[in-house]
Motif scaffolding. Sequence first.
Motif, PDB file in Angstrom:
ATOM      1  N   THR A 236       0.843  -1.197   0.000  1.00 53.37           N
ATOM      2  CA  THR A 236       0.000   0.000   0.000  1.00 53.37           C
ATOM      3  C   THR A 236       0.874   1.240   0.000  1.00 53.37           C
ATOM      4  OG1 THR A 236      -0.044   0.246   2.383  1.00 53.37           O
ATOM      5  CG2 THR A 236      -1.704  -1.205   1.421  1.00 53.37           C
ATOM      6  N   LEU A 237       0.266   2.311  -0.489  1.00 49.08           N
ATOM      7  CA  LEU A 237       0.968   3.581  -0.545  1.00 49.08           C
ATOM      8  C   LEU A 237       1.330   4.054   0.869  1.00 49.08           C
ATOM      9  CD1 LEU A 237       1.766   5.140  -2.985  1.00 49.08           C
ATOM     10  CD2 LEU A 237      -0.239   6.584  -2.706  1.00 49.08           C
ATOM     11  N   HIS A 238       0.472   3.692   1.806  1.00 44.99           N
ATOM     12  CA  HIS A 238       0.685   4.079   3.190  1.00 44.99           C
ATOM     13  C   HIS A 238       1.963   3.442   3.744  1.00 44.99           C
ATOM     14  CE1 HIS A 238      -0.397   5.375   7.168  1.00 44.99           C
ATOM     15  NE2 HIS A 238      -0.153   4.145   7.604  1.00 44.99           N
ATOM     16  N   GLU A 239       2.085   2.134   3.530  1.00 45.61           N
ATOM     17  CA  GLU A 239       3.297   1.428   3.969  1.00 45.61           C
ATOM     18  C   GLU A 239       4.527   1.972   3.242  1.00 45.61           C
ATOM     19  OE1 GLU A 239       3.040  -3.167   4.775  1.00 45.61           O
ATOM     20  OE2 GLU A 239       1.718  -2.594   3.109  1.00 45.61           O
ATOM     21  N   TYR A 240       4.337   2.210   1.949  1.00 49.02           N
ATOM     22  CA  TYR A 240       5.418   2.727   1.122  1.00 49.02           C
ATOM     23  C   TYR A 240       5.968   4.021   1.735  1.00 49.02           C
ATOM     24  CZ  TYR A 240       7.510   4.886  -3.067  1.00 49.02           C
ATOM     25  OH  TYR A 240       8.347   5.506  -3.952  1.00 49.02           O
ATOM     26  N   ALA A 241       5.039   4.928   2.070  1.00 50.68           N
ATOM     27  CA  ALA A 241       5.458   6.217   2.634  1.00 50.68           C
ATOM     28  C   ALA A 241       6.168   6.019   3.965  1.00 50.68           C
ATOM     29  CB  ALA A 241       4.237   7.115   2.824  1.00 50.68           C
ATOM     30  N   ALA A 242       5.610   5.134   4.806  1.00 46.27           N
ATOM     31  CA  ALA A 242       6.202   4.922   6.122  1.00 46.27           C
ATOM     32  C   ALA A 242       7.619   4.348   5.982  1.00 46.27           C
ATOM     33  CB  ALA A 242       5.324   3.985   6.935  1.00 46.27           C
TER      34      ALA A 242
ATOM     35  N   ARG B 161      10.393   6.868   4.688  1.00 44.42           N
ATOM     36  CA  ARG B 161      10.921   7.802   5.678  1.00 44.42           C
ATOM     37  C   ARG B 161      12.181   7.281   6.353  1.00 44.42           C
ATOM     38  NH1 ARG B 161       6.836  11.545   6.315  1.00 44.42           N
ATOM     39  NH2 ARG B 161       4.974  10.512   5.593  1.00 44.42           N
TER      40      ARG B 161
ATOM     41  N   THR C 273      -1.950  12.036  -0.566  1.00 45.89           N
ATOM     42  CA  THR C 273      -1.187  12.264   0.654  1.00 45.89           C
ATOM     43  C   THR C 273       0.062  13.033   0.280  1.00 45.89           C
ATOM     44  OG1 THR C 273      -0.164  10.160   0.256  1.00 45.89           O
ATOM     45  CG2 THR C 273      -1.986  10.197   1.822  1.00 45.89           C
TER      46      THR C 273
ATOM     47  N   ASP D 143       2.002  14.552   1.788  1.00 47.99           N
ATOM     48  CA  ASP D 143       3.078  14.395   2.735  1.00 47.99           C
ATOM     49  C   ASP D 143       4.232  13.596   2.139  1.00 47.99           C
ATOM     50  OD1 ASP D 143       3.326  15.465   5.165  1.00 47.99           O
ATOM     51  OD2 ASP D 143       2.980  13.575   6.245  1.00 47.99           O
ATOM     52  N   LEU D 144       3.856  12.551   1.410  1.00 48.13           N
ATOM     53  CA  LEU D 144       4.849  11.693   0.783  1.00 48.13           C
ATOM     54  C   LEU D 144       5.666  12.487  -0.225  1.00 48.13           C
ATOM     55  CD1 LEU D 144       6.140   9.041   0.136  1.00 48.13           C
ATOM     56  CD2 LEU D 144       4.150   8.408  -1.210  1.00 48.13           C
TER      57      LEU D 144
END
Lengths: 496, 435
Positions: free
Chosen positions: A407-413, A416, A444, A446-447
């Motif tokens: 997921t894009l969420h995991e990718y972003a995390a 970092r 998002t 933020d990414l």
Amino acid sequence: MSGGLGVDAWWNGLGSAALVGTGRREVPRPPDPLSDRVVARAGETSSEVSLLDALAVGTALRRGGRTGRHVPDSEREAAAEPDRLPLAPATARQLLDLLLTQSPVGPRLTPLALGVWLREAARAGVRVHHASLVPLLTAATATPELRESVVPVLDNRGSWLCSRNPAWSWVHAVVPDARAGDTADWASSSTEVRSSLLRSLRRTDPAQARDLLDSSWTTDPAAARADLLGTLETGLSLDDEPLLERALDDRAAGVREVAYGLLDRLPGSARAARLAGLLGGLLSTSGVVRKKVHLELPREPDAAAVRDGLGKAPKGRSQRGLWMERIAAGAPLETWTEVTGVDPVGVVRSLEDRDALRGLRWAVLVRRDADWARALLDVGWDAALVGLLPPDDVARRVLDRLEQVTTLHEYAATLRLLPPPWSAEASARVVKRLAKLDPSALGTADLVTVLALSLHPSAAPAVQRLAATSEGGRLTPLQHLVQYLSLVPTITEAFR
Amino acid sequence: MTRWSLQAVEKAAPDAASLAAGRRLATPGPWSEVGSTDSLVWGRCQGSGRTPYQVSIDLTGPAYRCSCPSRKFPCKHAIGLLLLWVRGDGAVADAAEGPDFASSWAQTRAQRAAERAGERATGTDKPVDPEARARRVEDRIRLMDAGIAEFALWLTDLVRAGTVQAKRRPLSWWDAAGSRLVDAQLPGLADRVRDLGSQVNRRDDWADHLLDQLGLCWTAVKAWERRAHLDEVTLADLRVFLGWPTATDDVRGADAVEGRWQVLGAHRSLDGRLQQQRTWLRAVDSGETVLLLDFAPRNGPLPAARLVGSVLEATVARYPGSWPRRALFATEPAVVSTGAPLPAGSTIDDALGSSASALAANPWTPRVPAVLDRAALATDEVVDPTGTAIPLLPVEDAWTLAALTGGRATTVFGEIEEGGFRPLTIDLDPVGEVG
């Protein structure tokens, strides 16, 4: 105006009459030189009309007779001192104006681009032009991250300007001054003030900070003791051990908890040695070629062990589990290897007790041990532990991990964790992976900030291709990213 | 036509939101078929819809057209295109002539303007019937007479009951008086009375302010009663105060001066529902300063401000009245040069002196222009080299002025109003930055 009233006094008299109305108060006579003109008709008219007549003359006199005030030299405001730094080059000034008034990189990336500009300006030792001071200060007031880098480019004019506007007073707060708080007011200060004082003092003089804390230890309430003891984390050393040992005997559980956490960070402490003794008694091995490590559950603790944290477990928590975790968290990591003769990788592979693993992970984290971190990472991904590895190692592990996220969420995390700036190769892998993850959902923004900060410039064309495939005529975060990646070299160039 | 300044574009925007939206569009991304000639800027902007919006701007007006449905005027697309254009980095290329959609529109506009000018010059289309006109004036004067008489009664009632009681009145009481003045064709007085209603509730010095305004209004009442004895100049000043406008066509024909005019400074303000733009011009030859006034509804566009420091070649027609006189451009001005420094000025005492003379001639003069020599802008006052200071009136860009001058003495142009000074333009030469 000899004899008669002055104009001001007359006007005040008119005001008093007007306030309550001519029905109740008489209209005052004008000062002498005016009286024949204004009063001539007074006998024939009503008092309302003579008041209005008088106001008409009075306002003309007042409006026409205005004077300035004399400012004595001593009261004159000081003008700004001449600037000391040379002015930023013309191209750089244009770029700054562009960023401040019509930034091409969108609201998210503009502070980053401004940050780049400001750092380059500080490096070149130049100042901003006076016309940009107000928009720049306004931007930095809204975006506190910029403040520190704004200060060096303001020069005398900017700092003079800020001294006149309370909204910009942060400029003078950012300038590092030695005012670390007043130790003299220790006894009367609030816990918040003391705690921030201690934190800053611990950086420069840990012993003095400890002495201060000690000076009121017996009289401070429990909550304050717990808060203030926590500040020892900064600059912690074995010199703090006597105070921490005393805290182990504290009446308040909250204070004792803080003490356990701090002592866990000191593998050379007496408590660590005591817990090592307990741990050693639980460890055994089997096998010869490939030894396996066994761990028994802790036995009922004696009074000394209870003092070291092996107390009553909170409701719902296994009693022995808590003791196991506390022992593993506080004992030196070497205990595991020295008692068993097995290396960290082997120890981790054979450990099955979850409480022991949790304690071990905590010990590895607070002692920042890279070898043990690597051993733990071999059995499972752990974002916090990755940070303990040397940068090259981190990059390799993070990039491998990126291939597995879905997921894009995991990718972003995960992204970092990749230490900036990224190499060209790493950047290429990052963008390639992004392409497979449906970048149109990149709302998002933020990414985008993370990408902007760290991507290698060589990745720009790939991002450009990615941005082109995303739909719509609107500027997407990705397109802003493309603009940003091309803007940054321009900024650097402008200061050459 | 020279490229506009960034400021000029910002001032053309109807509000901050449109300007912000325009800025977001001021990147080459969404634009296609952009270009500019001397008098036109055009382009197509990809919006949320399928077909791009066609945007054209006639710089001479300026006038704006866009195929988007926005009711803002000019819309964000026009602002965005102008921002792109003023940057001058080649994003909007120069061209010999515009595409059809832009040029045909500009031509129609020019044609219509020419027709209107023709009508004015020959007066063929609208023959003036002197008798009908005289009748209209008579009717108006009758209405105004009655209105002034009623207003005089209202004023005497007010002072008989006392100003404390007036302060306690609800806004509707002041509004009602204002409406009666509007009906009596005295809109100048009407606005003043309505404004007074809110000022007495807002100002700390409401009592003095109210007395001053009563005095001014009473002066006007008395002057109107004696209007047969007034000279033409004073009569014209009175008409302005009462709100009896002079037709621009009458001004255009009357007192015109051809020459070069330097733009000294400009100020925009919002008075109730109306935006006002004041531009001060100084005749390069005679040194006379005149005032251009532009009005627009609250959200409407004001004409782009003239670039401060530019010198314009134009015929300027002056309204009747005493100094400082209102004026208008009788011919479209041509920019001769830009960046002219401010002329030599005076001390604060001298400026207050000329304000006093203006008030002696016209007691209703709201403000006069002044160039101050070697004046320093302090936190809340302006100080001249003799150590005389008057309060600074609030301006939007006060902090920018402070940043640019750094509190150092420089030539400043501004307006003297109610004993205070509103800085509009500073001469940067003495404090300029060596680039």
